[in-house]
Design an enzyme around this catalytic site. Sequence first.
Site, PDB file in Angstrom:
ATOM      1  N   GLY A  50       0.828  -1.198   0.000  1.00 31.99           N
ATOM      2  CA  GLY A  50       0.000   0.000   0.000  1.00 31.99           C
ATOM      3  C   GLY A  50       0.858   1.242   0.000  1.00 31.99           C
ATOM      4  O   GLY A  50       2.034   1.200   0.378  1.00 31.99           O
ATOM      5  N   GLN A  55       3.197   9.889   0.915  1.00 32.96           N
ATOM      6  CA  GLN A  55       4.524   9.270   0.799  1.00 32.96           C
ATOM      7  C   GLN A  55       5.271   9.688  -0.465  1.00 32.96           C
ATOM      8  O   GLN A  55       6.477   9.470  -0.564  1.00 32.96           O
ATOM      9  CB  GLN A  55       4.414   7.745   0.849  1.00 32.96           C
ATOM     10  CG  GLN A  55       4.012   7.231   2.237  1.00 32.96           C
ATOM     11  CD  GLN A  55       3.909   5.729   2.258  1.00 32.96           C
ATOM     12  OE1 GLN A  55       2.898   5.170   1.868  1.00 32.96           O
ATOM     13  NE2 GLN A  55       4.962   5.055   2.691  1.00 32.96           N
ATOM     14  N   CYS A 104       7.062  -0.435   6.272  1.00 37.70           N
ATOM     15  CA  CYS A 104       6.572   0.766   5.590  1.00 37.70           C
ATOM     16  C   CYS A 104       7.623   1.202   4.576  1.00 37.70           C
ATOM     17  O   CYS A 104       8.819   1.204   4.883  1.00 37.70           O
ATOM     18  CB  CYS A 104       6.336   1.872   6.613  1.00 37.70           C
ATOM     19  SG  CYS A 104       5.740   3.405   5.883  1.00 37.70           S
ATOM     20  N   LEU A 105       7.161   1.591   3.391  1.00 36.42           N
ATOM     21  CA  LEU A 105       8.100   2.025   2.353  1.00 36.42           C
ATOM     22  C   LEU A 105       8.875   3.272   2.779  1.00 36.42           C
ATOM     23  O   LEU A 105       9.961   3.526   2.268  1.00 36.42           O
ATOM     24  CB  LEU A 105       7.349   2.309   1.050  1.00 36.42           C
ATOM     25  CG  LEU A 105       6.636   1.111   0.413  1.00 36.42           C
ATOM     26  CD1 LEU A 105       5.962   1.527  -0.881  1.00 36.42           C
ATOM     27  CD2 LEU A 105       7.603  -0.039   0.170  1.00 36.42           C
ATOM     28  N   HIS A 146      -2.983   1.029   8.423  1.00 35.75           N
ATOM     29  CA  HIS A 146      -1.645   1.593   8.231  1.00 35.75           C
ATOM     30  C   HIS A 146      -1.718   2.810   7.285  1.00 35.75           C
ATOM     31  O   HIS A 146      -1.130   3.867   7.568  1.00 35.75           O
ATOM     32  CB  HIS A 146      -0.722   0.501   7.666  1.00 35.75           C
ATOM     33  CG  HIS A 146       0.656   0.960   7.340  1.00 35.75           C
ATOM     34  ND1 HIS A 146       1.760   0.547   8.053  1.00 35.75           N
ATOM     35  CD2 HIS A 146       1.143   1.791   6.371  1.00 35.75           C
ATOM     36  CE1 HIS A 146       2.847   1.110   7.541  1.00 35.75           C
ATOM     37  NE2 HIS A 146       2.492   1.866   6.516  1.00 35.75           N
ATOM     38  N   GLU A 147      -2.443   2.643   6.176  1.00 39.80           N
ATOM     39  CA  GLU A 147      -2.495   3.741   5.184  1.00 39.80           C
ATOM     40  C   GLU A 147      -3.302   4.924   5.724  1.00 39.80           C
ATOM     41  O   GLU A 147      -2.960   6.084   5.469  1.00 39.80           O
ATOM     42  CB  GLU A 147      -3.069   3.248   3.857  1.00 39.80           C
ATOM     43  CG  GLU A 147      -2.292   2.115   3.184  1.00 39.80           C
ATOM     44  CD  GLU A 147      -0.799   2.346   3.068  1.00 39.80           C
ATOM     45  OE1 GLU A 147      -0.376   3.518   2.948  1.00 39.80           O
ATOM     46  OE2 GLU A 147      -0.045   1.351   3.126  1.00 39.80           O
ATOM     47  N   HIS A 150      -1.148   7.012   7.769  1.00 39.25           N
ATOM     48  CA  HIS A 150      -0.338   7.942   6.961  1.00 39.25           C
ATOM     49  C   HIS A 150      -1.110   9.236   6.707  1.00 39.25           C
ATOM     50  O   HIS A 150      -0.544  10.332   6.779  1.00 39.25           O
ATOM     51  CB  HIS A 150       0.012   7.313   5.605  1.00 39.25           C
ATOM     52  CG  HIS A 150       1.235   6.455   5.617  1.00 39.25           C
ATOM     53  ND1 HIS A 150       2.475   6.936   5.927  1.00 39.25           N
ATOM     54  CD2 HIS A 150       1.415   5.136   5.326  1.00 39.25           C
ATOM     55  CE1 HIS A 150       3.372   5.962   5.842  1.00 39.25           C
ATOM     56  NE2 HIS A 150       2.748   4.853   5.486  1.00 39.25           N
TER      57      HIS A 150
HETATM   58 NI    NI Z   1       3.613   2.957   5.183  1.00 38.30          NI
END
Ligand code: NI
Length: 175
Positions: A50, A55, A104-105, A146-147, A150
């Site tokens: 995701g 991000q 997480c990216l 999680h998203e 963000h």
């Molecule tokens: Ni993330």
Amino acid sequence: MSRVDCLPVLKMGTSSLWERSIEVQNIDAKDLQPLVDSMAISRHVYQGVGIAASQIGINKRVIVFGIESVNSRYPHRPLVPLTVLVNPVFEPLSDEMEEEWEGCLSIPGLRGLVPRYRDIKYAGYALDGSRIEREATGFHARIIQHECDHLDGRLYPSRIKDFTKFAFEDTLKSL
Ligand code: NI
């Protein structure tokens, strides 16, 4: 943007990742498509499940997620259809929480054991303005939470309860 760009994913330390993203007032596919394309490309290149618009530096409430096939960062996970969700919201269906390793990216190389609601329902809008409503459990529910974090300017380390369970991926034998 007239073409699809792979924008670098911002890493933790970038101040805008801690800011609340703003609602999309007018869901216009033509307007949002370049952003969504960039998110989808970045998600693919970075092998995430995701990604939130914040991000890649756009603080709008848009997320792209899915597990279309076996993902090298998260093998053995159930498939989740590729979904673009504008202005997503969720609510838990019970108080039941579960802990799982999460990455997480924006925090490459690390994983943490994070509690999340096990069962949720979530909703939002597709790019064509149609409403999406789903129930999700387990990993699928985790991705949404999680998203959405963000979009509220929150990163998963702030949810870790036990910092002995915050680790570099290569020190973890199995996830
Ligand atoms: Ni993330």
